[in-house]
Design a protein around this motif. Structure first.
Motif, short mmCIF file in Angstrom:
data_model
loop_
_atom_site.label_atom_id
_atom_site.label_comp_id
_atom_site.label_asym_id
_atom_site.label_seq_id
_atom_site.Cartn_x
_atom_site.Cartn_y
_atom_site.Cartn_z
N ALA A 164 35.74 38.13 52.71
CA ALA A 164 36.07 38.12 51.29
C ALA A 164 34.81 38.12 50.44
CB ALA A 164 36.91 36.88 50.98
N GLN A 165 33.77 37.45 50.93
CA GLN A 165 32.50 37.40 50.21
C GLN A 165 31.87 38.80 50.14
OE1 GLN A 165 29.52 34.94 52.07
NE2 GLN A 165 28.20 34.90 50.26
N GLU A 166 31.91 39.51 51.26
CA GLU A 166 31.33 40.86 51.28
C GLU A 166 32.09 41.78 50.33
OE1 GLU A 166 30.64 44.62 54.35
OE2 GLU A 166 31.04 42.63 55.16
N MET A 167 33.40 41.68 50.32
CA MET A 167 34.20 42.54 49.45
C MET A 167 33.99 42.19 47.98
SD MET A 167 35.42 44.72 51.40
CE MET A 167 36.21 45.58 50.04
N ALA A 168 33.82 40.91 47.68
CA ALA A 168 33.57 40.49 46.30
C ALA A 168 32.23 41.04 45.81
CB ALA A 168 33.59 38.97 46.20
N HIS A 169 31.23 40.99 46.68
CA HIS A 169 29.91 41.54 46.35
C HIS A 169 30.01 43.05 46.13
CE1 HIS A 169 25.58 42.07 46.35
NE2 HIS A 169 25.72 43.00 47.27
N CYS A 170 30.82 43.70 46.94
CA CYS A 170 31.03 45.14 46.85
C CYS A 170 31.68 45.51 45.51
CB CYS A 170 31.90 45.56 48.02
SG CYS A 170 32.10 47.33 48.24
N LYS A 171 32.76 44.82 45.17
CA LYS A 171 33.52 45.16 43.98
C LYS A 171 32.83 44.73 42.68
CE LYS A 171 37.95 45.27 46.37
NZ LYS A 171 39.34 44.77 46.46
N ALA A 172 31.84 43.84 42.80
CA ALA A 172 31.06 43.45 41.62
C ALA A 172 30.23 44.61 41.09
CB ALA A 172 30.16 42.27 41.95
N LYS A 173 30.04 45.63 41.93
CA LYS A 173 29.26 46.82 41.54
C LYS A 173 30.18 47.99 41.22
CE LYS A 173 27.06 46.68 45.48
NZ LYS A 173 26.13 47.01 46.58
N ASP A 174 31.42 47.71 40.85
CA ASP A 174 32.41 48.75 40.66
C ASP A 174 31.86 49.91 39.84
OD1 ASP A 174 35.49 49.35 40.87
OD2 ASP A 174 34.86 49.90 38.86
N PRO A 175 31.91 51.14 40.38
CA PRO A 175 31.29 52.28 39.70
C PRO A 175 31.99 52.69 38.41
CG PRO A 175 32.53 53.01 41.62
CD PRO A 175 32.49 51.51 41.68
N ILE A 176 33.29 52.49 38.32
CA ILE A 176 34.02 52.89 37.11
C ILE A 176 33.74 51.91 35.98
CG2 ILE A 176 36.31 53.21 36.10
CD1 ILE A 176 37.22 54.40 38.74
N GLU A 177 33.79 50.61 36.27
CA GLU A 177 33.49 49.63 35.24
C GLU A 177 32.03 49.76 34.77
OE1 GLU A 177 35.56 47.61 33.63
OE2 GLU A 177 37.13 48.65 34.75
N ARG A 178 31.17 50.05 35.71
CA ARG A 178 29.75 50.23 35.39
C ARG A 178 29.55 51.43 34.46
NH1 ARG A 178 25.39 50.27 40.32
NH2 ARG A 178 23.46 50.46 39.13
N PHE A 179 30.24 52.53 34.77
CA PHE A 179 30.09 53.73 33.95
C PHE A 179 30.81 53.57 32.61
CE2 PHE A 179 30.69 58.58 33.63
CZ PHE A 179 29.44 58.73 33.04
N LYS A 180 31.91 52.82 32.59
CA LYS A 180 32.60 52.57 31.33
C LYS A 180 31.67 51.87 30.34
CE LYS A 180 36.90 51.03 31.16
NZ LYS A 180 38.09 50.11 31.18
N LYS A 181 30.91 50.92 30.83
CA LYS A 181 29.95 50.22 29.98
C LYS A 181 28.92 51.19 29.42
CE LYS A 181 26.73 46.32 29.92
NZ LYS A 181 26.09 45.22 30.72
N SER A 182 28.47 52.11 30.26
CA SER A 182 27.51 53.12 29.81
C SER A 182 28.14 54.07 28.80
CB SER A 182 26.99 53.92 31.01
OG SER A 182 26.07 54.91 30.61
N MET A 183 29.41 54.40 29.00
CA MET A 183 30.11 55.29 28.07
C MET A 183 30.20 54.66 26.69
SD MET A 183 30.83 58.06 29.73
CE MET A 183 32.06 58.86 28.73
#
Length: 320
Positions: A250-269
């Protein structure tokens, strides 16, 4: 990159994720058979690389739904193929793992791990022989970098200075095997260093992916020979629908999803490209509507005719 490209890439990323969740739902309902490998979490790499590469040939592995749509193949044709319908991009006979459209220079969906890489080498050789400017991009996972054909392909491409981009999507897992259990190091680009220039990129950052692929594409077209790009990314789902993904904590998946590419790009948009929240919602609604239309199209499309079972079994000369 400009604002129009940024908007198109955001749409394709949201479209890709929405599409994949719909595919997952209909697999669970029994509307999709066979294998199903979802690209959820890796949308930045799939969209950014394809949009940057533009002209030329693209060879992909079986996790290719988002790549195919980014290449310009209609979502409804992709969904219909998953449903096994005659209106699918491969006539309903290929399914999820065998999307293929020569008119889009897309030769995706090879079910053999790394099996498409030698094919990409042959295509790049043809491009060079015909003295064409456009090159070839082969997209494969880190697991494929352990295969013998991969090393043979590196050798041939480098020897003949072929216009070929090797793009490794390193999500660190070959099905359920961690890359460090199957290779002596995490960075698979080290295997290519003796053969060609190598680059690394954050595969969860669509803008970074777009920029590096745009850069190396120009070098390939200028005759610099093959280039290897390694994008570090993360898939949220198991290897396929038959994989419960229990080998990741669960820790690995949480770390993975913290870098979500869509949320990251939405912020840039919102901040960099200055879109309003309403403009973002309009793009997201468009993606949702497109997927709903694709599902309806797939559900209402006819099954392939029984006579087509014997078509395309043997080679037939054609314009491709």
């Amino acid at each position: 990159m400009n604002k129009l490209i940024a908007e198109e890439m955001y749409y394709l990323m949201v479209l890709g994720r929405t599409f994949e969740y719909a595919a997952k739902e209909h697999y669970m309902k029994g509307n999709i058979s066979g294998f199903l490998h979802l690209d959820i979490g890796q949308e930045a790499l799939s969209v950014g690389a394809v949009k940057a590469f533009e002209k030329g040939d693209i060879f992909a592995s079986y996790r290719e739904h988002v790549i195919a749509m980014a290449r310009g193949i209609e979502p409804k044709a992709v969904m219909a193929e998953l449903f096994g319908k005659a209106t699918g991009v491969s006539g309903g006979k290929g399914g999820s793992m065998h999307l293929f459209e020569p008119n889009a220079y897309f030769y995706g969906g090879d079910a053999i791990v790394g099996g498409h890489i030698p094919n990409a080498v042959g295509c790049a050789y043809a491009r060079a022989y015909q003295q064409e400017e456009a090159g070839v991009m082969a997209i494969f996972g880190d697991g494929a970098a352990n295969g013998g054909a991969f090393f043979e392909s590196l050798n041939i491409a480098a020897t003949h200075k072929l216009p070929l981009l090797f793009l490794c999507e390193n999500n660190e897992y070959a099905i359920g095997t961690k890359i460090t259990r199957a290779a002596p190091f995490r960075e698979q680009a080290k295997k290519a260093e003796p053969f060609m220039p190598t680059y690394e990129v954050d595969g969860m950052d669509v803008e970074a992916v777009y920029e590096i692929i745009s850069e190396v594409k120009k070098l390939i077209e200028m005759g610099h020979g093959p280039i290897f790009v390694e994008a570090f990314t993360c898939r949220y789902e198991g290897h396929s629908m038959s994989d419960a993904n229990r080998y990741r904590s669960a820790q690995e998946m949480a770390h993975c999803k913290a870098k979500d590419p869509i949320e990251r790009f939405k912020k840039s948009m919102l901040e960099k490209w200055q879109l309003t929240p309403q403009e973002i919602k309009t793009i997201e609604d468009r993606a949702q509507n497109t997927v709903e239309e694709a599902v309806h199209y797939a559900e209402t499309s006819p099954e392939p005719d029984a006579d087509t079972l014997f078509e395309h079994v043997f080679y037939e000369e054609n314009r491709h």
